[in-house]
Design a protein around this motif. Structure first.
Motif, PDB file in Angstrom:
ATOM      1  N   LEU A  75     -13.973   7.290   8.237  1.00  0.00           N
ATOM      2  CA  LEU A  75     -14.100   5.840   8.129  1.00  0.00           C
ATOM      3  C   LEU A  75     -14.473   5.215   9.460  1.00  0.00           C
ATOM      4  O   LEU A  75     -14.711   4.021   9.555  1.00  0.00           O
ATOM      5  CB  LEU A  75     -12.774   5.235   7.645  1.00  0.00           C
ATOM      6  CG  LEU A  75     -12.390   5.610   6.214  1.00  0.00           C
ATOM      7  CD1 LEU A  75     -11.060   4.975   5.877  1.00  0.00           C
ATOM      8  CD2 LEU A  75     -13.458   5.201   5.238  1.00  0.00           C
ATOM      9  N   LYS A  77     -16.868   4.873  12.947  1.00  0.00           N
ATOM     10  CA  LYS A  77     -18.312   4.710  13.123  1.00  0.00           C
ATOM     11  C   LYS A  77     -19.014   6.049  12.896  1.00  0.00           C
ATOM     12  O   LYS A  77     -18.571   7.088  13.353  1.00  0.00           O
ATOM     13  CB  LYS A  77     -18.599   4.226  14.548  1.00  0.00           C
ATOM     14  CG  LYS A  77     -20.052   3.857  14.784  1.00  0.00           C
ATOM     15  CD  LYS A  77     -20.206   3.286  16.174  1.00  0.00           C
ATOM     16  CE  LYS A  77     -21.649   2.889  16.447  1.00  0.00           C
ATOM     17  NZ  LYS A  77     -21.828   2.344  17.795  1.00  0.00           N
ATOM     18  N   THR A 327     -21.369   6.270  -0.136  1.00  0.00           N
ATOM     19  CA  THR A 327     -20.713   5.936   1.131  1.00  0.00           C
ATOM     20  C   THR A 327     -19.380   5.245   0.858  1.00  0.00           C
ATOM     21  O   THR A 327     -19.304   4.331   0.045  1.00  0.00           O
ATOM     22  CB  THR A 327     -21.602   5.004   1.967  1.00  0.00           C
ATOM     23  OG1 THR A 327     -22.852   5.652   2.209  1.00  0.00           O
ATOM     24  CG2 THR A 327     -20.942   4.668   3.296  1.00  0.00           C
ATOM     25  N   SER A 329     -15.902   3.052   2.065  1.00  0.00           N
ATOM     26  CA  SER A 329     -15.617   1.944   2.975  1.00  0.00           C
ATOM     27  C   SER A 329     -14.268   1.340   2.630  1.00  0.00           C
ATOM     28  O   SER A 329     -13.745   1.537   1.519  1.00  0.00           O
ATOM     29  CB  SER A 329     -16.710   0.873   2.841  1.00  0.00           C
ATOM     30  OG  SER A 329     -16.384  -0.277   3.603  1.00  0.00           O
ATOM     31  N   ILE A 339     -17.035  -3.951   4.126  1.00  0.00           N
ATOM     32  CA  ILE A 339     -18.144  -3.392   3.353  1.00  0.00           C
ATOM     33  C   ILE A 339     -19.471  -3.803   3.978  1.00  0.00           C
ATOM     34  O   ILE A 339     -20.391  -2.982   4.109  1.00  0.00           O
ATOM     35  CB  ILE A 339     -18.062  -3.849   1.879  1.00  0.00           C
ATOM     36  CG1 ILE A 339     -16.769  -3.331   1.243  1.00  0.00           C
ATOM     37  CG2 ILE A 339     -19.272  -3.355   1.095  1.00  0.00           C
ATOM     38  CD1 ILE A 339     -16.530  -3.822  -0.170  1.00  0.00           C
ATOM     39  N   GLN A 341     -19.980  -4.448   7.085  1.00  0.00           N
ATOM     40  CA  GLN A 341     -20.118  -3.670   8.313  1.00  0.00           C
ATOM     41  C   GLN A 341     -20.576  -2.247   8.025  1.00  0.00           C
ATOM     42  O   GLN A 341     -21.403  -1.683   8.754  1.00  0.00           O
ATOM     43  CB  GLN A 341     -18.787  -3.663   9.068  1.00  0.00           C
ATOM     44  CG  GLN A 341     -18.396  -5.031   9.616  1.00  0.00           C
ATOM     45  CD  GLN A 341     -16.953  -5.084  10.086  1.00  0.00           C
ATOM     46  OE1 GLN A 341     -16.277  -4.062  10.168  1.00  0.00           O
ATOM     47  NE2 GLN A 341     -16.463  -6.280  10.390  1.00  0.00           N
ATOM     48  N   LYS A 342     -20.055  -1.659   6.937  1.00  0.00           N
ATOM     49  CA  LYS A 342     -20.466  -0.305   6.575  1.00  0.00           C
ATOM     50  C   LYS A 342     -21.934  -0.281   6.158  1.00  0.00           C
ATOM     51  O   LYS A 342     -22.688   0.631   6.540  1.00  0.00           O
ATOM     52  CB  LYS A 342     -19.580   0.223   5.444  1.00  0.00           C
ATOM     53  CG  LYS A 342     -19.931   1.639   4.995  1.00  0.00           C
ATOM     54  CD  LYS A 342     -19.765   2.654   6.102  1.00  0.00           C
ATOM     55  CE  LYS A 342     -18.327   2.881   6.461  1.00  0.00           C
ATOM     56  NZ  LYS A 342     -18.151   3.986   7.419  1.00  0.00           N
ATOM     57  N   ALA A 345     -24.038  -0.426   9.120  1.00  0.00           N
ATOM     58  CA  ALA A 345     -24.075   0.873   9.780  1.00  0.00           C
ATOM     59  C   ALA A 345     -25.059   1.803   9.082  1.00  0.00           C
ATOM     60  O   ALA A 345     -25.838   2.508   9.734  1.00  0.00           O
ATOM     61  CB  ALA A 345     -22.678   1.493   9.794  1.00  0.00           C
TER      62      ALA A 345
END
Length: 354
Positions: A75, A77, A327, A329, A339, A341-342, A345
Protein backbone atom coordinates in the motif's frame (compact mmCIF):
# COMPACT_ATOMS: atom_id res chain seq x y z
CA UNK A 1 -14.33 -21.89 -16.79
CA UNK A 2 -15.80 -23.83 -13.87
CA UNK A 3 -13.56 -25.87 -11.60
CA UNK A 4 -14.98 -29.36 -11.01
CA UNK A 5 -13.64 -29.49 -7.46
CA UNK A 6 -14.57 -26.13 -5.92
CA UNK A 7 -17.40 -25.39 -8.37
CA UNK A 8 -16.33 -21.76 -8.88
CA UNK A 9 -16.29 -19.95 -12.21
CA UNK A 10 -12.74 -18.74 -12.81
CA UNK A 11 -10.65 -17.17 -15.55
CA UNK A 12 -8.69 -19.53 -17.81
CA UNK A 13 -5.40 -18.17 -16.41
CA UNK A 14 -6.38 -19.64 -13.00
CA UNK A 15 -6.10 -23.16 -14.42
CA UNK A 16 -2.94 -25.09 -15.39
CA UNK A 17 -1.80 -24.52 -18.97
CA UNK A 18 -1.59 -28.26 -19.66
CA UNK A 19 -2.61 -31.62 -18.15
CA UNK A 20 -0.64 -32.33 -14.96
CA UNK A 21 1.23 -35.45 -16.13
CA UNK A 22 2.60 -37.02 -19.29
CA UNK A 23 -0.01 -39.40 -20.65
CA UNK A 24 -3.01 -37.42 -19.33
CA UNK A 25 -5.33 -37.15 -22.34
CA UNK A 26 -8.22 -35.34 -20.63
CA UNK A 27 -8.93 -31.57 -20.49
CA UNK A 28 -7.80 -29.62 -17.44
CA UNK A 29 -10.70 -29.68 -14.98
CA UNK A 30 -9.17 -28.46 -11.71
CA UNK A 31 -8.07 -24.88 -10.94
CA UNK A 32 -4.58 -24.13 -9.63
CA UNK A 33 -5.75 -23.67 -6.02
CA UNK A 34 -7.59 -27.00 -6.02
CA UNK A 35 -4.60 -28.74 -7.58
CA UNK A 36 -2.36 -27.41 -4.80
CA UNK A 37 -4.86 -28.68 -2.19
CA UNK A 38 -5.02 -32.07 -3.91
CA UNK A 39 -1.25 -32.41 -4.13
CA UNK A 40 -0.98 -31.96 -0.37
CA UNK A 41 -2.80 -35.32 0.00
CA UNK A 42 -2.05 -37.28 -3.15
CA UNK A 43 0.39 -37.44 -6.07
CA UNK A 44 -2.13 -39.09 -8.43
CA UNK A 45 -4.06 -37.15 -11.09
CA UNK A 46 -7.50 -36.26 -9.63
CA UNK A 47 -9.44 -36.42 -12.89
CA UNK A 48 -11.99 -39.21 -13.19
CA UNK A 49 -10.61 -42.47 -14.63
CA UNK A 50 -7.10 -41.04 -14.78
CA UNK A 51 -4.62 -42.40 -12.24
CA UNK A 52 -1.37 -41.10 -13.66
CA UNK A 53 1.32 -40.39 -11.10
CA UNK A 54 2.10 -36.68 -10.90
CA UNK A 55 5.70 -35.45 -11.23
CA UNK A 56 7.75 -34.16 -8.32
CA UNK A 57 7.80 -30.38 -8.01
CA UNK A 58 4.33 -29.88 -9.50
CA UNK A 59 2.89 -28.45 -6.27
CA UNK A 60 5.71 -25.87 -6.07
CA UNK A 61 5.16 -24.97 -9.73
CA UNK A 62 1.44 -24.33 -9.17
CA UNK A 63 2.13 -22.35 -5.98
CA UNK A 64 4.58 -20.14 -7.89
CA UNK A 65 1.97 -19.54 -10.60
CA UNK A 66 -0.61 -18.54 -7.96
CA UNK A 67 1.89 -16.15 -6.37
CA UNK A 68 2.38 -14.48 -9.75
CA UNK A 69 -1.37 -14.27 -10.37
CA UNK A 70 -2.42 -13.02 -6.95
CA UNK A 71 0.30 -10.99 -5.26
CA UNK A 72 -0.54 -8.69 -2.37
CA UNK A 73 0.79 -5.33 -3.52
CA UNK A 74 2.21 -2.89 -1.02
CA UNK A 75 0.00 0.00 0.00
CA UNK A 76 3.05 2.20 0.09
CA UNK A 77 4.23 4.24 -2.85
CA UNK A 78 4.71 1.92 -5.81
CA UNK A 79 8.50 1.65 -6.06
CA UNK A 80 9.87 -1.53 -7.54
CA UNK A 81 12.84 -3.27 -5.93
CA UNK A 82 16.12 -3.47 -7.76
CA UNK A 83 16.93 -6.90 -9.24
CA UNK A 84 18.30 -9.30 -6.64
CA UNK A 85 21.92 -8.84 -7.68
CA UNK A 86 21.61 -5.05 -7.81
CA UNK A 87 22.35 -4.93 -11.54
CA UNK A 88 19.47 -2.71 -12.67
CA UNK A 89 21.66 -1.60 -15.57
CA UNK A 90 21.08 -5.01 -17.16
CA UNK A 91 17.32 -5.29 -16.65
CA UNK A 92 14.00 -3.73 -17.47
CA UNK A 93 10.85 -4.35 -15.43
CA UNK A 94 7.50 -5.45 -16.91
CA UNK A 95 4.68 -4.44 -14.57
CA UNK A 96 0.96 -5.13 -14.58
CA UNK A 97 -1.43 -2.48 -13.30
CA UNK A 98 -2.02 -4.42 -10.07
CA UNK A 99 1.67 -4.26 -9.15
CA UNK A 100 2.69 -7.76 -10.26
CA UNK A 101 6.04 -7.46 -12.02
CA UNK A 102 9.02 -9.30 -13.45
CA UNK A 103 12.62 -8.27 -14.09
CA UNK A 104 13.67 -9.15 -17.64
CA UNK A 105 17.18 -9.09 -19.06
CA UNK A 106 17.59 -5.97 -21.20
CA UNK A 107 18.49 -6.26 -24.87
CA UNK A 108 18.16 -3.13 -26.97
CA UNK A 109 17.68 -5.28 -30.07
CA UNK A 110 14.85 -7.36 -28.61
CA UNK A 111 11.72 -7.20 -30.74
CA UNK A 112 8.53 -5.96 -29.04
CA UNK A 113 6.77 -9.09 -30.30
CA UNK A 114 9.37 -11.26 -28.52
CA UNK A 115 9.12 -9.17 -25.35
CA UNK A 116 5.36 -9.84 -25.26
CA UNK A 117 6.02 -13.58 -25.47
CA UNK A 118 8.44 -13.32 -22.54
CA UNK A 119 5.94 -11.28 -20.50
CA UNK A 120 3.29 -13.93 -21.13
CA UNK A 121 5.72 -16.62 -19.97
CA UNK A 122 6.27 -14.98 -16.59
CA UNK A 123 3.07 -12.96 -15.97
CA UNK A 124 0.55 -15.11 -17.86
CA UNK A 125 -0.67 -12.16 -19.92
CA UNK A 126 -2.14 -13.17 -23.29
CA UNK A 127 0.16 -11.86 -26.03
CA UNK A 128 -2.76 -10.78 -28.23
CA UNK A 129 -4.30 -8.73 -25.39
CA UNK A 130 -1.15 -6.98 -24.18
CA UNK A 131 -0.57 -3.27 -24.67
CA UNK A 132 2.86 -2.06 -23.57
CA UNK A 133 3.63 1.52 -22.52
CA UNK A 134 6.84 3.36 -21.68
CA UNK A 135 7.22 6.78 -20.07
CA UNK A 136 9.56 8.86 -22.23
CA UNK A 137 10.16 12.44 -21.06
CA UNK A 138 6.85 12.37 -19.14
CA UNK A 139 4.98 11.27 -22.27
CA UNK A 140 3.27 7.88 -22.41
CA UNK A 141 4.46 5.99 -25.50
CA UNK A 142 2.89 2.74 -26.70
CA UNK A 143 5.41 0.08 -27.72
CA UNK A 144 3.88 -1.27 -30.92
CA UNK A 145 5.19 -4.39 -32.63
CA UNK A 146 5.78 -2.67 -35.97
CA UNK A 147 7.01 0.75 -37.03
CA UNK A 148 5.05 3.02 -39.37
CA UNK A 149 6.87 1.52 -42.36
CA UNK A 150 6.01 -2.04 -41.33
CA UNK A 151 9.37 -3.11 -39.91
CA UNK A 152 9.64 -5.03 -36.63
CA UNK A 153 10.10 -2.59 -33.74
CA UNK A 154 12.62 -3.19 -30.96
CA UNK A 155 13.21 -1.73 -27.52
CA UNK A 156 15.84 0.48 -29.10
CA UNK A 157 13.29 1.81 -31.59
CA UNK A 158 11.50 3.57 -28.72
CA UNK A 159 14.56 4.58 -26.73
CA UNK A 160 13.95 2.11 -23.91
CA UNK A 161 17.04 1.71 -21.75
CA UNK A 162 18.11 -0.60 -18.94
CA UNK A 163 16.51 0.20 -15.59
CA UNK A 164 13.21 1.35 -17.15
CA UNK A 165 9.71 0.07 -16.42
CA UNK A 166 7.36 -1.19 -19.12
CA UNK A 167 3.70 -0.89 -18.10
CA UNK A 168 1.61 -3.87 -19.24
CA UNK A 169 -2.10 -3.40 -19.80
CA UNK A 170 -4.40 -6.37 -20.49
CA UNK A 171 -7.29 -5.70 -22.84
CA UNK A 172 -10.61 -7.12 -21.63
CA UNK A 173 -12.86 -5.71 -24.36
CA UNK A 174 -12.99 -3.09 -27.11
CA UNK A 175 -16.37 -1.34 -26.95
CA UNK A 176 -18.13 -1.48 -30.32
CA UNK A 177 -19.40 1.92 -31.49
CA UNK A 178 -22.82 0.29 -32.02
CA UNK A 179 -23.21 -0.17 -28.24
CA UNK A 180 -25.18 2.86 -27.06
CA UNK A 181 -25.51 1.96 -23.39
CA UNK A 182 -22.50 0.23 -21.82
CA UNK A 183 -23.55 -1.55 -18.62
CA UNK A 184 -20.99 -2.26 -15.89
CA UNK A 185 -22.37 -4.63 -13.26
CA UNK A 186 -20.17 -4.56 -10.14
CA UNK A 187 -21.27 -7.06 -7.51
CA UNK A 188 -20.19 -9.00 -4.45
CA UNK A 189 -21.26 -11.77 -2.09
CA UNK A 190 -22.18 -10.84 1.48
CA UNK A 191 -19.74 -11.46 4.33
CA UNK A 192 -20.59 -14.55 6.38
CA UNK A 193 -21.72 -12.55 9.42
CA UNK A 194 -24.42 -10.29 7.91
CA UNK A 195 -25.46 -8.36 4.80
CA UNK A 196 -23.05 -5.53 4.09
CA UNK A 197 -22.35 -3.11 1.28
CA UNK A 198 -19.67 -2.38 -1.22
CA UNK A 199 -19.95 0.82 -3.22
CA UNK A 200 -19.30 1.02 -6.95
CA UNK A 201 -17.86 4.35 -8.07
CA UNK A 202 -16.89 5.64 -11.50
CA UNK A 203 -14.14 8.27 -11.64
CA UNK A 204 -13.94 10.22 -14.92
CA UNK A 205 -10.59 11.75 -15.84
CA UNK A 206 -9.06 14.05 -18.40
CA UNK A 207 -5.59 12.53 -18.53
CA UNK A 208 -4.50 12.88 -14.87
CA UNK A 209 -7.15 15.42 -13.83
CA UNK A 210 -10.36 14.29 -12.14
CA UNK A 211 -13.44 15.61 -13.97
CA UNK A 212 -16.37 13.94 -12.18
CA UNK A 213 -17.33 11.24 -9.70
CA UNK A 214 -20.49 9.15 -9.94
CA UNK A 215 -21.70 6.94 -7.09
CA UNK A 216 -24.93 6.27 -5.17
CA UNK A 217 -24.77 9.80 -3.71
CA UNK A 218 -23.56 11.68 -6.79
CA UNK A 219 -25.93 10.87 -9.62
CA UNK A 220 -25.42 13.93 -11.83
CA UNK A 221 -22.81 16.43 -12.98
CA UNK A 222 -23.37 19.72 -14.83
CA UNK A 223 -21.01 18.86 -17.71
CA UNK A 224 -22.53 15.38 -18.26
CA UNK A 225 -25.64 15.94 -20.37
CA UNK A 226 -28.65 13.73 -21.12
CA UNK A 227 -27.94 11.44 -18.19
CA UNK A 228 -25.08 9.87 -20.11
CA UNK A 229 -23.95 8.24 -16.84
CA UNK A 230 -26.47 6.47 -14.60
CA UNK A 231 -25.91 4.73 -11.27
CA UNK A 232 -28.44 2.16 -10.02
CA UNK A 233 -27.83 2.56 -6.30
CA UNK A 234 -28.17 -0.52 -4.07
CA UNK A 235 -29.60 -3.66 -5.69
CA UNK A 236 -29.58 -6.28 -2.95
CA UNK A 237 -30.59 -9.92 -3.41
CA UNK A 238 -31.05 -11.09 0.18
CA UNK A 239 -31.99 -14.62 -0.87
CA UNK A 240 -28.81 -15.20 -2.87
CA UNK A 241 -26.79 -12.93 -0.55
CA UNK A 242 -25.45 -10.84 -3.41
CA UNK A 243 -25.27 -7.07 -3.76
CA UNK A 244 -25.06 -5.17 -7.05
CA UNK A 245 -24.30 -1.64 -8.21
CA UNK A 246 -24.84 -1.08 -11.92
CA UNK A 247 -23.34 1.86 -13.79
CA UNK A 248 -24.48 2.63 -17.34
CA UNK A 249 -22.34 4.86 -19.56
CA UNK A 250 -23.01 6.34 -22.99
CA UNK A 251 -19.42 6.83 -24.03
CA UNK A 252 -20.32 8.67 -27.25
CA UNK A 253 -22.06 11.38 -25.19
CA UNK A 254 -19.40 11.97 -22.55
CA UNK A 255 -17.78 15.42 -22.40
CA UNK A 256 -15.08 15.74 -25.03
CA UNK A 257 -12.31 16.17 -22.46
CA UNK A 258 -13.01 12.85 -20.71
CA UNK A 259 -10.62 10.14 -21.88
CA UNK A 260 -10.25 7.78 -18.89
CA UNK A 261 -12.67 6.10 -16.50
CA UNK A 262 -11.85 4.04 -13.41
CA UNK A 263 -14.43 1.67 -11.88
CA UNK A 264 -13.84 1.04 -8.19
CA UNK A 265 -15.43 -1.12 -5.47
CA UNK A 266 -14.93 0.06 -1.89
CA UNK A 267 -16.15 -1.04 1.54
CA UNK A 268 -18.66 1.22 3.31
CA UNK A 269 -18.98 -0.10 6.89
CA UNK A 270 -16.41 -2.84 6.90
CA UNK A 271 -12.79 -1.77 7.48
CA UNK A 272 -11.69 -4.08 4.66
CA UNK A 273 -12.98 -5.58 1.42
CA UNK A 274 -11.30 -8.85 2.43
CA UNK A 275 -14.52 -9.77 4.29
CA UNK A 276 -16.44 -9.88 1.00
CA UNK A 277 -16.46 -12.89 -1.31
CA UNK A 278 -15.48 -12.64 -4.96
CA UNK A 279 -15.94 -8.97 -5.94
CA UNK A 280 -16.64 -9.07 -9.67
CA UNK A 281 -17.31 -6.91 -12.67
CA UNK A 282 -19.34 -7.93 -15.71
CA UNK A 283 -19.81 -5.87 -18.86
CA UNK A 284 -22.90 -5.90 -21.12
CA UNK A 285 -24.58 -4.09 -23.93
CA UNK A 286 -27.68 -2.95 -22.02
CA UNK A 287 -29.85 -4.01 -24.97
CA UNK A 288 -28.54 -7.57 -24.57
CA UNK A 289 -28.50 -8.14 -20.80
CA UNK A 290 -28.11 -11.91 -21.15
CA UNK A 291 -24.92 -11.72 -23.20
CA UNK A 292 -21.85 -11.08 -21.04
CA UNK A 293 -19.12 -9.40 -23.12
CA UNK A 294 -16.32 -9.57 -20.56
CA UNK A 295 -15.76 -10.30 -16.88
CA UNK A 296 -13.13 -9.54 -14.27
CA UNK A 297 -12.80 -10.56 -10.64
CA UNK A 298 -10.37 -10.39 -7.75
CA UNK A 299 -9.69 -13.76 -6.16
CA UNK A 300 -7.26 -12.73 -3.43
CA UNK A 301 -8.08 -9.70 -1.28
CA UNK A 302 -5.72 -8.05 1.23
CA UNK A 303 -6.87 -5.93 4.16
CA UNK A 304 -7.61 -2.74 2.25
CA UNK A 305 -10.78 -0.73 1.66
CA UNK A 306 -10.95 -0.57 -2.13
CA UNK A 307 -9.97 -2.20 -5.42
CA UNK A 308 -9.92 -0.73 -8.93
CA UNK A 309 -11.85 -3.34 -10.92
CA UNK A 310 -11.06 -1.94 -14.37
CA UNK A 311 -10.16 1.16 -16.31
CA UNK A 312 -11.54 2.33 -19.65
CA UNK A 313 -9.34 4.41 -21.95
CA UNK A 314 -10.25 6.42 -25.04
CA UNK A 315 -8.00 5.88 -28.04
CA UNK A 316 -7.10 8.67 -30.52
CA UNK A 317 -9.62 7.24 -33.02
CA UNK A 318 -12.45 7.53 -30.47
CA UNK A 319 -12.54 3.83 -29.58
CA UNK A 320 -12.98 2.96 -25.88
CA UNK A 321 -11.09 -0.05 -24.49
CA UNK A 322 -11.66 -1.83 -21.17
CA UNK A 323 -8.50 -2.95 -19.37
CA UNK A 324 -7.90 -5.20 -16.40
CA UNK A 325 -6.65 -3.46 -13.27
CA UNK A 326 -6.80 -4.96 -9.77
CA UNK A 327 -4.93 -2.15 -7.99
CA UNK A 328 -5.69 -2.06 -4.24
CA UNK A 329 -6.15 1.11 -2.23
CA UNK A 330 -7.53 2.54 0.97
CA UNK A 331 -10.41 5.04 0.87
CA UNK A 332 -14.16 4.76 0.31
CA UNK A 333 -17.25 6.90 -0.37
CA UNK A 334 -16.71 8.71 2.93
CA UNK A 335 -13.24 9.82 1.81
CA UNK A 336 -12.09 9.24 -1.76
CA UNK A 337 -8.74 11.00 -1.32
CA UNK A 338 -6.64 7.81 -0.90
CA UNK A 339 -8.23 6.34 -4.06
CA UNK A 340 -7.50 9.52 -6.03
CA UNK A 341 -3.90 9.39 -4.83
CA UNK A 342 -3.59 5.75 -5.90
CA UNK A 343 -5.00 6.53 -9.35
CA UNK A 344 -2.57 9.44 -9.66
CA UNK A 345 0.24 7.03 -8.80
CA UNK A 346 -0.93 4.55 -11.43
CA UNK A 347 -1.09 7.32 -14.03
CA UNK A 348 2.08 9.16 -13.28
CA UNK A 349 4.45 7.87 -10.59
CA UNK A 350 7.98 6.82 -11.55
CA UNK A 351 7.84 3.16 -10.68
CA UNK A 352 11.53 2.35 -10.67
CA UNK A 353 14.30 4.27 -8.99
CA UNK A 354 17.42 4.72 -11.07
Amino acid sequence: MRCRRCGQEKLSKEFPDEPPADGCVHPVHYCLRCMVDHLEKSNVCPSTNCHKELPDGLKKKYEDELNFLFPVPSLEKMVLPQPADGTSDRYIVAMLLNGDHRSIAFDEAQKISDLKIEINKYLRADVKKQKLFFNLNNEEVELKENTSNGESATLGTYGVSAGCTIRVMILLYSINHLIEDSLFDLYWEYPESKPDFLDATAFFYNNKTLVATFDYQHLDHPSFKNRCVRHSGDLMDFEKKIGHHMITVRFQELPENVNRVFFVLSAWNSPTIARFKSPRLRFFDKKKPNTELCENHVASLPNVQAVIMCRVDKLPNGQWNIYDDGTFSNGNAKNYDPIHQKIQAVLGVKLLRR
